[in-house]
Write an enzyme that holds these catalytic residues in place. Structure first.
Site, PDB file in Angstrom:
ATOM      1  N   ASP A  97       0.945  -1.229   0.089  1.00 38.01           N
ATOM      2  CA  ASP A  97      -0.033   0.072  -0.140  1.00 38.01           C
ATOM      3  C   ASP A  97       0.833   1.200   0.001  1.00 38.01           C
ATOM      4  OD1 ASP A  97       0.926  -0.492   2.474  1.00 38.01           O
ATOM      5  OD2 ASP A  97      -0.745  -0.872   3.381  1.00 38.01           O
ATOM      6  N   ASP A 119      -7.219  -3.549  14.445  1.00 45.55           N
ATOM      7  CA  ASP A 119      -8.539  -4.239  14.403  1.00 45.55           C
ATOM      8  C   ASP A 119      -8.511  -5.264  13.044  1.00 45.55           C
ATOM      9  OD1 ASP A 119      -7.673  -2.854  12.004  1.00 45.55           O
ATOM     10  OD2 ASP A 119      -9.160  -1.156  12.101  1.00 45.55           O
ATOM     11  N   HIS A 137      -6.951  -5.383  10.337  1.00 46.22           N
ATOM     12  CA  HIS A 137      -6.661  -5.339   8.869  1.00 46.22           C
ATOM     13  C   HIS A 137      -5.583  -5.852   8.278  1.00 46.22           C
ATOM     14  CE1 HIS A 137      -5.213  -1.127  10.121  1.00 46.22           C
ATOM     15  NE2 HIS A 137      -4.242  -1.732   9.229  1.00 46.22           N
ATOM     16  N   GLU A 158      -9.444  -2.039   5.796  1.00 47.31           N
ATOM     17  CA  GLU A 158      -9.980  -2.091   7.048  1.00 47.31           C
ATOM     18  C   GLU A 158     -11.150  -2.511   7.336  1.00 47.31           C
ATOM     19  OE1 GLU A 158      -8.032   0.984   8.991  1.00 47.31           O
ATOM     20  OE2 GLU A 158      -8.484   2.439   7.588  1.00 47.31           O
TER      21      GLU A 158
END
Lengths: 289, 525
Positions: free
Chosen positions: A72, A141, A143, A148
């Site tokens: 990313d 979380d 991801h 996400e």
């Protein structure tokens, strides 16, 4: 799924670094048949990168015939910005190893046509023959890459708006100025990661322990995108003791007990292959996956 | 990033030094330094990698050695038997001789880590200095500046003080470019209490000439005014200035100046520290007032402390901007920005840099540590009394200035790490006794200067203050460069800067020196 537990982040880095090095060396990459490696950013993979650098400097590993794809990059951040993932990768890995710059691929968040950039990226991965091994980290979380909670588990490389949590967490890298934190990122999709022939995930620190529980012990759920790994044929999670804090004792004990068996199977298979009797595709499968 | 770095990048010429880099913030970071040995410039490694898609052909692995920017010595009067202060004016070949002398020093001093093969300009120490703190300067040459800046122009030559760009013309090769540049004065040490000096500081500041306070008995207010007018440096802190007195800390007190108070107009009543009291306390006071009638303050006398102390009026509270976190944080970074509620500041106050002779003799180890702990941030520059902020060519007027006003009184030709202890011929039929780094004039106990080299200063500084080697290196690289306003080119490892480098071991001993991308000295040789 294989799950390896080590004492601390350094030991995790040692394990994963050596694991990747072995995979590359066993692959015997050449100029015509390159090893395609997917790479993450963030704090989790840093110990691994340190080990890879050391192995390169010791002459035990070379990236000459390795192609890399990063997961990313922020949108709108100049490539030489100190928080860009280009900068991270250069400082943490690329400047220290012998990889030719032409074999490094990172999404370019400064492009005008971001959608085209994402499509080209997917195409580039295909043209390179698909990713042999995707190394990943996870967020608190759960991801994976910038996928996400709520991301489609069938997603491909695309533009993604960052969750408010992530923006808040990242603001510490931008002088605590929320307005200067990028709102969007380009990221490979969950499906892009799952398409890799092997996925290795590094999970360290207690803050990741809840996410790890949801990914391993609960069902496949788009709110914990890492859980999609349960559908992958050849995946490996390496965690430190802290990250196992929320797991059941039973789970931890089980995976610890089978590690030795796994090692033995792999070792004997390596021996077989060395004698020319092993499975030709170089992949080691076992009942634990 | 400097665009030059990319444009000039030709990776075939690129070299990587892999070691611990001494960065601008005083940290030592394991990272690779890429430079172009042909152009003599540090390149932006990341841009070269991603945008040009190239990586250097040669890698030199230094393992745990440190790569520092080349040291900048901003106060040097000569070395290896050559005295910058003497110009044989009557000789027809004088210019040539002088030039070769400078070259000789530049080529040899690299063993001490000083890479000023590019001479950056003159540091003129004097003649606007105070008689009482003249040190080794001849009394007959000291001057007032009755016409302010015009007097400065008359003395140094107008061309030497003309407006300066960063490093003169855009030369690629530092040396060649320095030779092309017109002669100029880059630094002047002045005593701000001398008539006409403060207005001149303002003009010099505008022209990019760095004014340094030294050889002075300026009171706290005068010192502050000098800094507010643009003085940026203190010359050899503690030496040739009044010692720290708590009621009038004078020049040394500038290190403790509060950016909040210093940004407001000083109280007019406070500008003159003459005691207003009618009482007299006997001869001592009188004597002190007579000696320094214009600048009376007991702090000015190092020998006797008169019982009458200066009267310091409290600062008017109304003008003080409200103190808050942001303000103090900002001031720590040296970027003072007043909060919205604050009245417009009169002038931006920036704490001056200071040079300090870290030889353990001109400044005691404790004093060095005191000076550093006075500061919230390390903005000090270590100086060995000696530097190559001199230039290659200069006008005859400059020479005559040096002949006349800074005559033959520097011990600096003795700066030579290979010189043995004992008696050495000096000038005017006088001799010097060298004892370690100390130099005495024969038959006296007058210190004639220090022969400490900059690399020794760096190691001393680490010992004296307990700072890290990286922080000490910052004091001889980035700090002096920033003080001179040349931090884009010198004293830094950022892209586009000159590849003037020093390789040190972890104890701070020099192992190699590179100038303009070329190795010029090495312990291996």
């Amino acid at each position: 799924m294989r799950f390896i537990i080590r004492d601390d982040p350094a030991a995790v880095g040692e394990y994963v670094g050596n694991y990747i090095a072995r995979r590359i060396n066993e692959f015997k990459p050449t100029a015509e048949r390159k090893f395609v490696l997917g790479l993450p950013t963030g704090s989790s993979p840093i110990p691994t990168y340190k080990v890879l650098i050391r192995l390169v400097k010791e002459g035990k590993l070379s990236f000459k015939d390795v192609v890399t794809f990063n997961m990313d990059e922020y949108v709108g951040l100049p490539i030489d910005h100190k928080e860009s993932y280009h900068t991270f990768m250069f400082e943490q890995l690329f400047s220290h190893i012998d990889i030719p710059p032409s074999q490094v691929n990172i999404l370019d968040g400064t492009k005008k046509d971001l959608i085209a950039e994402c499509e080209e990226y997917e195409q580039k991965i295909k043209d390179a023959g698909g990713i042999e091994l995707f190394l990943a980290g996870i967020g608190e979380d759960g991801h994976v890459a910038f996928n996400e909670p709520g991301s489609s588990l069938a997603s491909r490389t695309r533009i993604k708006t960052l969750a408010y949590d992530t923006i808040l967490a990242n603001s510490r890298f931008f002088d605590n100025d929320l307005s200067s934190v990028p709102r969007m990122a380009l990221t490979v999709g969950v499906a892009t990661v799952l398409e890799a022939r092997e996925v290795v995930v590094v999970v360290t620190g207690q803050r990741k322990s809840l996410a790890l529980r949801r990914a391993i012990e609960e069902g496949v759920n788009h709110l914990t995108t890492l859980s999609a790994l349960q559908l992958h044929q050849h995946s490996l999670i390496v965690a430190d003791e802290d990250a196992t804090a929320e797991l059941r004792v039973k789970t931890v004990k089980y995976f610890k007990s089978i590690e030795r068996v796994q090692d033995e199977v792999e070792a004997s298979h390596r021996e077989l292959r060395a004698n020319g009797n092993g499975s030709p595709n170089g992949k080691i499968t076992s009942s634990m996956e | 990033m400097n665009p030059r770095a990319l444009r000039l990048a030709l990776p075939a010429n690129h070299v990587v030094l892999a070691g611990l880099l001494a960065l601008e913030d005083g940290s030592l970071v394991r990272r690779d330094l890429w430079f172009d040995k042909e152009k003599g410039l540090i390149v932006d490694a990341q841009k070269t990698f991603y945008e040009l898609g190239q990586r250097p052909s040669t890698t030199i692995d230094l393992s745990d050695d440190i790569v520092s920017p080349g040291f900048l010595d901003i106060q040097i009067n000569g070395a290896y038997g050559f005295d910058f202060s003497i110009f044989p004016q009557d000789d027809a070949n004088a210019g040539k001789e002088y030039d070769s002398g400078l070259r000789m020093v530049a080529s040899r001093i690299v063993e001490t880590g000083v890479t000023s093969a590019t001479l950056l300009g003159w540091h003129a120490e004097g003649p606007f200095l105070h008689h009482a703190k003249r040190g080794a300067h001849m009394p007959g040459y000291l001057l007032d500046a009755p016409d302010g800046f015009e007097t400065f122009e008359t003395i140094y030559g107008a061309s030497a003080l003309k407006h300066q760009t960063e490093l003169g013309n855009k030369g690629v090769n530092g040396v060649a470019h320095a030779r092309r540049s017109p002669p100029f004065v880059r630094m002047i040490t002045v005593a701000p209490e001398i008539a006409g000096v403060i207005p001149a500081i303002e003009e010099l500041f505008k022209r990019g000439v760095v004014c340094s306070i030294g050889h002075s008995i300026a009171s706290s207010d005068t010192s502050l005014k000098a800094v507010q007018s643009g003085a940026r440096l203190i010359t050899h802190l503690f030496n040739a200035m009044p010692q720290l007195h708590h009621r009038d800390p004078s020049i040394i007190g500038l290190l403790g100046a509060s950016p909040i108070l210093a940004n407001q107009k000083t109280n007019p009543d406070n500008n003159n520290n003459k005691p207003k009291s009618q009482f007299t306390y006997g001869d001592n006071t009188k004597k002190a007032q007579e000696t320094n009638s214009e600048f009376a303050s007991e702090a000015f006398s190092d020998v006797t402390t008169p019982p009458q102390t200066p009267i310091i009026h409290p600062v008017t509270r109304g003008a003080v901007p409200p103190f808050n976190r942001t303000l103090s944080n900002a001031s720590i970074k040296g970027k003072f920005t007043p909060s919205v509620a604050a009245p417009p500041p009169i002038k931006l106050f920036k704490k001056p840099y200071y040079g300090i002779i870290v030889d353990g003799c001109h400044s005691h180890a404790h004093s060095v540590r005191v000076s550093t702990s006075l500061l919230l941030i390390s903005i000090f520059a270590v100086e060995a009394l000696g530097d190559l902020v001199g230039i290659y060519r200069t006008s005859s007027r400059m020479y005559s200035y040096y002949r006349r006003f800074n005559p033959t009184f520097s011990a600096m030709p003795m700066l030579d790490p290979h010189l043995e202890d004992g008696l050495h011929d000096w000038r005017d039929n006088r001799r010097l006794i060298k004892e370690g780094v100390k130099l005495y004039i024969e038959g006296t106990d007058t210190l004639a200067g220090s022969v400490v080299t900059l690399d020794i200063c760096v190691r001393n500084f680490v010992q004296f203050t307990g700072c890290t080697l990286g922080e000490a290196l910052k004091c001889v690289t980035y700090n002096p460069a920033a003080c001179l306003g040349i931090e884009n080119r010198k004293g830094t490892l950022r892209a586009g800067a000159d590849a003037d480098l020093v390789i040190l071991d972890s104890d701070g001993y020099i192992k190699g020196t590179w100038v303009g991308g070329e190795e010029v000295w090495s312990t291996a040789k």
